[in-house]
Motif scaffolding. Sequence first.
Motif, PDB file in Angstrom:
ATOM      1  N   THR A 241      30.759  36.900  16.641  1.00 58.83           N
ATOM      2  CA  THR A 241      31.184  37.912  17.137  1.00 58.83           C
ATOM      3  C   THR A 241      29.844  38.300  17.193  1.00 58.83           C
ATOM      4  O   THR A 241      29.201  38.987  15.832  1.00 58.83           O
ATOM      5  N   TYR A 242      29.238  38.208  19.031  1.00 57.03           N
ATOM      6  CA  TYR A 242      27.594  39.062  17.818  1.00 57.03           C
ATOM      7  C   TYR A 242      27.856  40.104  18.452  1.00 57.03           C
ATOM      8  O   TYR A 242      26.069  41.199  17.652  1.00 57.03           O
ATOM      9  N   ASP A 243      29.153  40.804  18.918  1.00 53.82           N
ATOM     10  CA  ASP A 243      28.680  42.682  19.147  1.00 53.82           C
ATOM     11  C   ASP A 243      29.038  43.392  17.101  1.00 53.82           C
ATOM     12  O   ASP A 243      28.353  44.628  17.747  1.00 53.82           O
ATOM     13  N   SER A 244      28.778  42.392  16.647  1.00 56.04           N
ATOM     14  CA  SER A 244      29.063  43.422  14.759  1.00 56.04           C
ATOM     15  C   SER A 244      27.777  42.733  15.190  1.00 56.04           C
ATOM     16  O   SER A 244      27.427  43.557  13.500  1.00 56.04           O
ATOM     17  N   GLN A 245      26.910  42.629  15.170  1.00 59.72           N
ATOM     18  CA  GLN A 245      25.540  42.416  14.459  1.00 59.72           C
ATOM     19  C   GLN A 245      24.749  43.914  14.753  1.00 59.72           C
ATOM     20  O   GLN A 245      24.520  44.865  15.446  1.00 59.72           O
ATOM     21  N   ALA A 246      23.999  44.207  14.085  1.00 59.00           N
ATOM     22  CA  ALA A 246      23.209  45.316  13.580  1.00 59.00           C
ATOM     23  C   ALA A 246      21.041  44.190  13.398  1.00 59.00           C
ATOM     24  O   ALA A 246      21.896  43.398  12.811  1.00 59.00           O
TER      25      ALA A 246
ATOM     26  N   ARG B 275      27.305  38.833   9.651  1.00 56.49           N
ATOM     27  CA  ARG B 275      27.440  37.774   9.691  1.00 56.49           C
ATOM     28  C   ARG B 275      26.266  36.900  10.202  1.00 56.49           C
ATOM     29  O   ARG B 275      25.791  37.833  11.339  1.00 56.49           O
ATOM     30  N   VAL B 276      25.360  35.714   8.848  1.00 57.88           N
ATOM     31  CA  VAL B 276      24.366  35.961  10.516  1.00 57.88           C
ATOM     32  C   VAL B 276      24.224  34.570  10.756  1.00 57.88           C
ATOM     33  O   VAL B 276      24.973  33.927  10.224  1.00 57.88           O
ATOM     34  N   THR B 277      23.452  33.966  11.844  1.00 52.18           N
ATOM     35  CA  THR B 277      22.525  32.532  12.152  1.00 52.18           C
ATOM     36  C   THR B 277      21.046  32.513  12.044  1.00 52.18           C
ATOM     37  O   THR B 277      20.946  33.293  11.875  1.00 52.18           O
TER      38      THR B 277
ATOM     39  N   LEU C   2      27.305  32.881   6.670  1.00 49.77           N
ATOM     40  CA  LEU C   2      25.869  32.411   6.754  1.00 49.77           C
ATOM     41  C   LEU C   2      26.327  31.290   8.049  1.00 49.77           C
ATOM     42  O   LEU C   2      27.057  30.560   7.478  1.00 49.77           O
ATOM     43  N   VAL C   3      25.477  30.549   9.230  1.00 48.32           N
ATOM     44  CA  VAL C   3      25.953  30.021   9.882  1.00 48.32           C
ATOM     45  C   VAL C   3      23.890  28.961   9.722  1.00 48.32           C
ATOM     46  O   VAL C   3      23.725  29.683  10.523  1.00 48.32           O
ATOM     47  N   VAL C   4      25.098  27.904   9.531  1.00 47.39           N
ATOM     48  CA  VAL C   4      22.891  27.395   9.576  1.00 47.39           C
ATOM     49  C   VAL C   4      23.028  26.476  10.607  1.00 47.39           C
ATOM     50  O   VAL C   4      24.368  25.768  10.541  1.00 47.39           O
ATOM     51  N   LYS C   5      21.690  26.150  11.211  1.00 54.81           N
ATOM     52  CA  LYS C   5      21.551  25.253  12.197  1.00 54.81           C
ATOM     53  C   LYS C   5      20.284  25.308  12.798  1.00 54.81           C
ATOM     54  O   LYS C   5      19.288  25.728  12.532  1.00 54.81           O
ATOM     55  N   SER C   6      20.137  24.381  13.452  1.00 53.02           N
ATOM     56  CA  SER C   6      18.729  23.768  13.962  1.00 53.02           C
ATOM     57  C   SER C   6      18.787  24.228  15.319  1.00 53.02           C
ATOM     58  O   SER C   6      19.618  22.728  15.994  1.00 53.02           O
ATOM     59  N   PHE C   7      18.489  24.458  15.829  1.00 54.58           N
ATOM     60  CA  PHE C   7      17.532  23.243  17.288  1.00 54.58           C
ATOM     61  C   PHE C   7      16.061  22.509  17.248  1.00 54.58           C
ATOM     62  O   PHE C   7      15.754  22.033  18.655  1.00 54.58           O
TER      63      PHE C   7
END
Lengths: 162, 414
Positions: free
Chosen positions: A49-54, A92-94, A133-138
């Motif tokens: 949930t991106y609203d908790s991003q800092a 939490r971060v991506t 941590l969410v790990v992904k690739s583009f």
Amino acid sequence: MRFLRSNFSFLVAILFLASCSSMNVTEETVNANNVKTVKASQMMDENITYDSQAVFANATIYFDFDKTNLTSKSLQTLKSVAEALNENSQLRVTLAGHADERGTREYNLALGQRRAEAVSQYLILNGVSKNRLVVKSFGEEKPIAFGQDEESYSKNRRVEIN
Amino acid sequence: MRKLFLIFLFFNQLYAELILEITQGTDDPYRVAILPFSGDTEMSEELESIIKNNLNRSGEFETFGEEELLSSPSSEEEIVFNDFKILNIDYLVMGSIAGGDVIYNVFDISKSSKIRTSTVFGIPNKNRQLAHYISDGIYEEITGLKGISSTRILYVTENEKFNLVVADADGKNEQILLESNEPIISPVWSPDSKRVAYVSFETGMAKVFIQNIGTGEREVVIENSSQISSPAWSPDGKFLSLTLYQDGNAEIYILNLRNKNLTRLTNHYSIDTESSWSPRGSKIMFTSGRSGSPQLYEIDLRRFNSKPKRITFEGNYNAKGSYMPDNQGIVFVHRSESEFKIAMKYFDENFIRPLTVSQMDESPSISPNGNVIVYAIKDGNKGLLAGVTLSGAKFKLPASNGAVREPAWSGYLR
């Protein structure tokens, strides 16, 4: 006589077959091949949930060509990211890995993933819990620089942390 | 002597239409005269132009119309074979249209005889399709190889949005399968060409979808939280090989599509991806970084616990391999001197054959008759499709706007 006649009709049959086999006769019906257009559903990323991003944990880590190891410069950046994450335990971060356009798309997707994994491993070793941590690739699909030169390529070989 | 064909076709429609451009033909093409079809002048003109383009594009044919000939017989009885012999014409095609159906005949000029008579039953608004069927009949009769004019090509376009598009093999008749705001890569056809599988980033992460072309029904093949990519159908349609990232690294798995059971195929800390099946489904080829650079490897599925065998050794980048339909060799992406080209290797030869000359060639896909390879190229910043036939003919399929990439050739549809 009878023998001759039957032989003759046999010969006629052979000649007939031979003349047929030199010509192809075909019949077919055209296929409709119908197509239905679909719009991709824009589902949200379920993991975050991106609203908790800092913003202070945002960073971009760059890599060398065809490499997935962290450079000394990126280690400095990652050190402050790890500190920020450890001070804000709710965060939490991506980690999204990217590659430059050279090489095949699927191999570059895997390369981007390995870069993101390298960042993930550093953060885990420095006390960040794996489930934050969410790990992904583009892969090469989301370039930020569009030139076909080393300057652009080096900007695209990256892991974005946010 | 190298013949140079330059044919530009222009069709303006609502979205990017591919424009076909034949850049180079073969040395000694079959010379084929195509007469107007009697019975319907307007439809005949449409059919003639499509058929000529189909045959010319193969690079193996040079076609001649009524105006280039000495005589134009209106019936079989009126054919003066000598008029065609003088022009070195090898074959003559003539036919008739009645009620949307076509009967056509193929004559062998050197033998002064009819070698084929075929009926194609049309359906409304599918004249293009009908012309492709006739083209394939002519192609088969003359070359002995199955024709591919009635097959289709799948590809991805990017023009602000990403579209998964299907078009006829000549680039016409484009239809959108999927519209998305996020990238789409690696589209492939099911063996029966009724469904497609592809990687879509629409959920924010790479996921493999299967979509029914006719109904639009689609599903994510595996529901889990990690990314999945690189689908490839087994030739019997029962399995999908995939690249899964759940182990923290790209590994190849085989998914049983009926019971959704997953079997792990590779187990190595380096990248393993881009799997593809041999024509009979007994082997899987894939790209692996286990030697330090991407190379192609093969696993024999008939042997218990068989080890991957490396099959490319030239250069430090060989990836995205696919088997030729006759299983005589493989086609793949090869880097030499920092240029990415499409290359081919026959199994009974110990060297590779580069097929293309540009710098950023990728995503080769082979026609079902094994004779043509379509691939993606970069022209400046723009992506477009190009093709090469094994006989040496070349063509381009640039889109009139937007970028085109990731081509995938269907199976036979006729």
